[in-house]
Design an enzyme around this catalytic site. Sequence first.
Site, short mmCIF file in Angstrom:
data_model
loop_
_atom_site.label_atom_id
_atom_site.label_comp_id
_atom_site.label_asym_id
_atom_site.label_seq_id
_atom_site.Cartn_x
_atom_site.Cartn_y
_atom_site.Cartn_z
CB THR A 157 46.91 50.72 63.09
OG1 THR A 157 48.47 51.34 63.81
CG2 THR A 157 45.76 51.03 63.07
CG HIS A 552 29.60 34.87 30.44
ND1 HIS A 552 29.31 36.14 30.94
CD2 HIS A 552 29.08 34.38 29.93
CE1 HIS A 552 27.89 36.34 30.62
NE2 HIS A 552 27.53 34.95 30.28
#
Length: 574
Positions: A157, A552
């Site tokens: 699936t 960052h």
Amino acid sequence: MAELIIMPKLGFNMSEGKIVKWYKREGETVKKGEPFFSVETDKTNIDIEATADGVIRKLFLEEGDKLPVTLPIAIVGAEGEDIDYLLDEAEKQLGKNVSAPTKAAEQSKEAPGKESSGYDYDVVVLGGGPGGYVAAIKAAQAGKKTAIVEKDHFGGTCLNAGCIPTKALLRSVQSLKEIKDAASYGIEGLDVSGVTLNMSKVQARKSNIISQLVRGVEGLLAGNGVKVYRGKGVIKDNHRIQVGEEFITAEYIIIATGSEVKSLPIPVDGGMKMLTSNEALNLEEIPKSIVVIGGGVIGIEFAYFLACAGSKVTVVEFLDRILPMLDEEITDQVAQMLRELGIEIHTGAKVTEVTKDAVVFEKGGSVYKQETDYVLMAVGRVPNLAGVPCEALGIKTERGAIVTGDTLKTSVDNIYAIGDVNGKAMLAHVASMEAVVAVKDICGEEARMDYDKVPSAIYVSPEIASVGLTESQARSKYGDIKVGRFPLLANGKAKVEGEERGLVKVIVEPKFNEILGIHLYCAHATEMIAEAVSAMKLEGTAEEMAMVIHPHPTVSEALMEAFEAAVDKAVHFL
Ligand code: NAI
């Protein structure tokens, strides 16, 4: 499974080590925790313990030899196990011929000694989805003579009618959205009024992705020496499987037959265009209108896709909220996003009938009739037990699913059941890990499934991902808890990406700051959740997570800030 042991790096500045002493010699057995060898670093001598039980199959160094850190020094594995591939790998890394005499010696040792189970195969796997094919590959890699039976396409699936095709469709609609939003990023000169999805091309792209991945799985099975049987397998007794006219026998059987879509037992008029996720994945046109019955994962991913593609979508959910498995606060924000897309959501609504042009449902004592061109039935999946006569085999089932413990063994000793068929968590990544655990158990290695730390991911935009307890689950289990929140509108990278919607929320036990749950509704959530799962698996605390340096600018900083908010105060949000 055999493994290469490497020269350990025992300090920041250690670049090479000297073997002072081997406590175990080739051919001797070693137990996890026993002293294995002693290494001289630039500072001192350190005894290194074995990390697993096994037999010392090969030592590459003599006592007194030096070697740079991380290069192979030994192979530990099971008696008679094929280690040629590790010898080749060691040869590559060490740049010298380490394998020739050893390989020959190993082979001559193996031939007379190798025990035969008397069956055609050590392991036969029934079903080739992300549970079954992983089990077959892992069993073969562990030296087991393995076969797999598949009646359709490999990948199950997940590859053919689930995870991968839905994500391919969602990727196309994401592109459409980005083009329509281009002006907000400063792009001029585009006439986006006629921009639309060409579903034939979208479907062709999806099919191409699927066929590449399915071929990849077939290649991996062949490359690992797994024998493939094409056809419907039926388990005849505890050791015998019929495939077409053929019978094969196995010492161990792993059932990985997956699940199939579930339907509601309500009257449905034959004139309505009814879809399940199987047909919805192959749509060649976008419906003008569609009612999605069921506001679970499948229902909401399709509702999102179809609404973005221009359909008028109505979701009818039986419970009092959509995505009932999520943290309530996240559900509220997602429902708000879906409503802004134009999706109508009815909760606490029970569908009673589908007529030729409408879905009829009861809500709050009134009856509603929602006219529609199409209906998508997305009310869950049920385990597929075709070919598995559980009662005759003595395999215990509960509510249609095979009962398994945390080693995936069924009530019959030599039969395992992994993936959707055991009904524990119908997720591809759970099936694959269950495969690993089942094969380890068959090989006599210690391994257990930890169902408390299973991540889930939902692919709308922003994405949703979570692991562990929701706030209300944690409150009812632990009473007092700490909750850390960080909204995405305070995250720099999210702003840059134009994805300021969303929330990162962490649930923490107050005494020891143990992490109980992590809930992400933000861009990249489905990638970021792996960090959350690792933190929980490695028993990191909220304080420690708040001290992990996050790069960052990234959306992942929101997770660090949510932990800071839970144990103290976030920096970038008041
Ligand atoms: P589900 O169990 O997630 O959701 C079914 C929904 O239908 C539930 O919210 C339920 O309350 C509702 N429902 C049930 N009867 C109803 C009725 N009579 N009227 C209205 N609503 C009704 O099942 P779903 O979405 O079909 O997914 C099946 C499985 O596949 C799930 O286990 C899911 O986790 C998995 N899956 C996971 C994906 C992912 O992780 N991204 C994607 C797709 C499927």
